[in-house]
Design an enzyme around this catalytic site. Structure first.
Site, PDB file in Angstrom:
ATOM      1  N   ARG A 160      -3.581  -3.563   7.230  1.00 24.22           N
ATOM      2  CA  ARG A 160      -4.978  -3.258   7.497  1.00 24.22           C
ATOM      3  C   ARG A 160      -5.918  -3.944   6.514  1.00 24.22           C
ATOM      4  O   ARG A 160      -6.912  -4.500   6.878  1.00 24.22           O
ATOM      5  CB  ARG A 160      -5.229  -1.740   7.420  1.00 24.22           C
ATOM      6  CG  ARG A 160      -4.775  -1.012   8.637  1.00 24.22           C
ATOM      7  CD  ARG A 160      -4.614   0.443   8.378  1.00 24.22           C
ATOM      8  NE  ARG A 160      -3.529   0.673   7.448  1.00 24.22           N
ATOM      9  CZ  ARG A 160      -3.052   1.862   7.132  1.00 24.22           C
ATOM     10  NH1 ARG A 160      -3.604   2.936   7.622  1.00 24.22           N
ATOM     11  NH2 ARG A 160      -2.036   1.980   6.302  1.00 24.22           N
ATOM     12  N   SER A 162      -3.384   7.789   9.485  1.00 20.24           N
ATOM     13  CA  SER A 162      -3.031   9.170   9.819  1.00 20.24           C
ATOM     14  C   SER A 162      -3.860  10.146   8.986  1.00 20.24           C
ATOM     15  O   SER A 162      -4.328  11.168   9.494  1.00 20.24           O
ATOM     16  CB  SER A 162      -1.540   9.401   9.580  1.00 20.24           C
ATOM     17  OG  SER A 162      -0.779   8.531  10.379  1.00 20.24           O
ATOM     18  N   HIS A 173      -1.272   2.371  15.074  1.00 17.86           N
ATOM     19  CA  HIS A 173       0.177   2.163  15.221  1.00 17.86           C
ATOM     20  C   HIS A 173       0.496   1.605  16.609  1.00 17.86           C
ATOM     21  O   HIS A 173       1.318   0.711  16.764  1.00 17.86           O
ATOM     22  CB  HIS A 173       0.943   3.491  15.056  1.00 17.86           C
ATOM     23  CG  HIS A 173       0.866   4.101  13.701  1.00 17.86           C
ATOM     24  ND1 HIS A 173       0.500   5.416  13.501  1.00 17.86           N
ATOM     25  CD2 HIS A 173       1.127   3.610  12.469  1.00 17.86           C
ATOM     26  CE1 HIS A 173       0.548   5.705  12.208  1.00 17.86           C
ATOM     27  NE2 HIS A 173       0.917   4.624  11.555  1.00 17.86           N
ATOM     28  N   LYS A 175       7.521  13.644   0.684  1.00 19.38           N
ATOM     29  CA  LYS A 175       6.121  13.437   1.066  1.00 19.38           C
ATOM     30  C   LYS A 175       5.639  14.624   1.888  1.00 19.38           C
ATOM     31  O   LYS A 175       6.294  15.015   2.846  1.00 19.38           O
ATOM     32  CB  LYS A 175       6.032  12.145   1.902  1.00 19.38           C
ATOM     33  CG  LYS A 175       4.707  11.433   1.817  1.00 19.38           C
ATOM     34  CD  LYS A 175       4.827  10.043   2.443  1.00 19.38           C
ATOM     35  CE  LYS A 175       3.474   9.473   2.802  1.00 19.38           C
ATOM     36  NZ  LYS A 175       3.587   8.128   3.401  1.00 19.38           N
TER      37      LYS A 175
HETATM   38  P1  ADP Z   1       4.191   4.597   5.850  1.00 24.36           P
HETATM   39  O1  ADP Z   1       4.190   5.922   5.160  1.00 24.36           O
HETATM   40  O2  ADP Z   1       5.559   3.988   5.973  1.00 24.36           O
HETATM   41  O3  ADP Z   1       3.176   3.608   5.341  1.00 24.36           O
HETATM   42  P2  ADP Z   1       2.478   4.928   8.206  1.00 24.36           P
HETATM   43  O4  ADP Z   1       2.788   5.762   9.400  1.00 24.36           O
HETATM   44  O5  ADP Z   1       1.305   5.284   7.399  1.00 24.36           O
HETATM   45  O6  ADP Z   1       3.823   4.954   7.369  1.00 24.36           O
HETATM   46  O7  ADP Z   1       2.342   3.401   8.643  1.00 24.36           O
HETATM   47  C1  ADP Z   1       3.389   2.708   9.242  1.00 24.36           C
HETATM   48  C2  ADP Z   1       3.014   1.230   9.345  1.00 24.36           C
HETATM   49  O8  ADP Z   1       1.898   1.058  10.234  1.00 24.36           O
HETATM   50  C3  ADP Z   1       2.578   0.587   8.019  1.00 24.36           C
HETATM   51  O9  ADP Z   1       3.014  -0.761   8.001  1.00 24.36           O
HETATM   52  C4  ADP Z   1       1.060   0.635   8.092  1.00 24.36           C
HETATM   53  O10 ADP Z   1       0.467  -0.365   7.301  1.00 24.36           O
HETATM   54  C5  ADP Z   1       0.852   0.377   9.573  1.00 24.36           C
HETATM   55  N1  ADP Z   1      -0.430   0.909  10.055  1.00 24.36           N
HETATM   56  C6  ADP Z   1      -0.914   2.160   9.911  1.00 24.36           C
HETATM   57  N2  ADP Z   1      -2.125   2.286  10.480  1.00 24.36           N
HETATM   58  C7  ADP Z   1      -2.416   1.065  11.002  1.00 24.36           C
HETATM   59  C8  ADP Z   1      -3.564   0.519  11.706  1.00 24.36           C
HETATM   60  N3  ADP Z   1      -4.642   1.248  11.955  1.00 24.36           N
HETATM   61  N4  ADP Z   1      -3.509  -0.779  12.091  1.00 24.36           N
HETATM   62  C9  ADP Z   1      -2.414  -1.525  11.806  1.00 24.36           C
HETATM   63  N5  ADP Z   1      -1.334  -1.090  11.137  1.00 24.36           N
HETATM   64  C10 ADP Z   1      -1.324   0.190  10.733  1.00 24.36           C
END
Ligand code: ADP
Length: 156
Positions: free
Chosen positions: A90, A128, A17, A41
């Site tokens: 990703r 996460s 992130h 969730k």
């Molecule tokens: P959500 O539940 O909205 O998907 P996340 O916290 O899992 O929330 O992810 C938020 C955003 O960050 C999403 O667009 C996800 O694809 C992106 N993201 C999560 N991990 C990574 C990573 N390692 N590299 C790039 N983008 C990421």
């Protein structure tokens, strides 16, 4: 002023992130790191805990603010005068979901546009849920998350 919104569950925030956030902060005058709360969730950390970790992680980024919403991100974006929602990609698996989400957002507000940034080479495997699994199995997560997250896990 050009404002970008970077929404997510951030449960917890990871270096994946942070990589997207840093690059977005170079593209926009201001970026709002938005905890988009989805009450249905199941989460590891509470809203308060997640916000605390996020705020600590961005404390040295002058054009980044942290906020939360329990509503639609597009509605939040409109409220603060932004028409750009940032998301990270990703793998192909992310694409399917993000493609649908982009269409749904356009349906709600046709002015809004999604900005996608490719995951960094060294952070693309981080999620996460992966952090949770690694932690449960006793791995050292400190190279993969901001220090505030390591600290929060130590209190779990
Ligand atoms: P959500 O539940 O909205 O998907 P996340 O916290 O899992 O929330 O992810 C938020 C955003 O960050 C999403 O667009 C996800 O694809 C992106 N993201 C999560 N991990 C990574 C990573 N390692 N590299 C790039 N983008 C990421």
């Amino acid at each position: 002023m050009r404002i970008g919104i970077y929404p997510g569950s951030f449960d917890p925030i990871t270096n994946g992130h942070m990589d997207i956030l840093k690059r977005a902060a170079a593209l926009f005058d201001k970026v709002i790191l938005l905890l988009a709360v989805n009450p249905s969730k199941k989460s590891t950390f509470s809203v308060e805990e997640r916000l605390k970790m996020m705020k600590e992680a961005v404390k040295d980024m002058p054009n980044v603010e942290v906020d939360f919403t329990s509503g639609f991100t597009v509605n939040y974006a409109k409220k603060v005068g932004s028409s750009h929602i940032i998301r990270g990609l990703r793998a192909v698996t992310d694409f399917e979901y993000e493609f649908q989400l982009a269409a749904a957002n356009k349906f709600v507000d046709s002015d809004v546009d999604m900005v996608f940034l490719m995951a960094g080479q060294t952070t693309s495997f981080i999620s996460s849920s992966m952090i949770n699994e690694l932690h449960k199995n006793g791995a050292d997560i400190s190279p993969l998350v901001p220090p505030s997250v390591v600290e929060a896990y130590s209190h779990l």
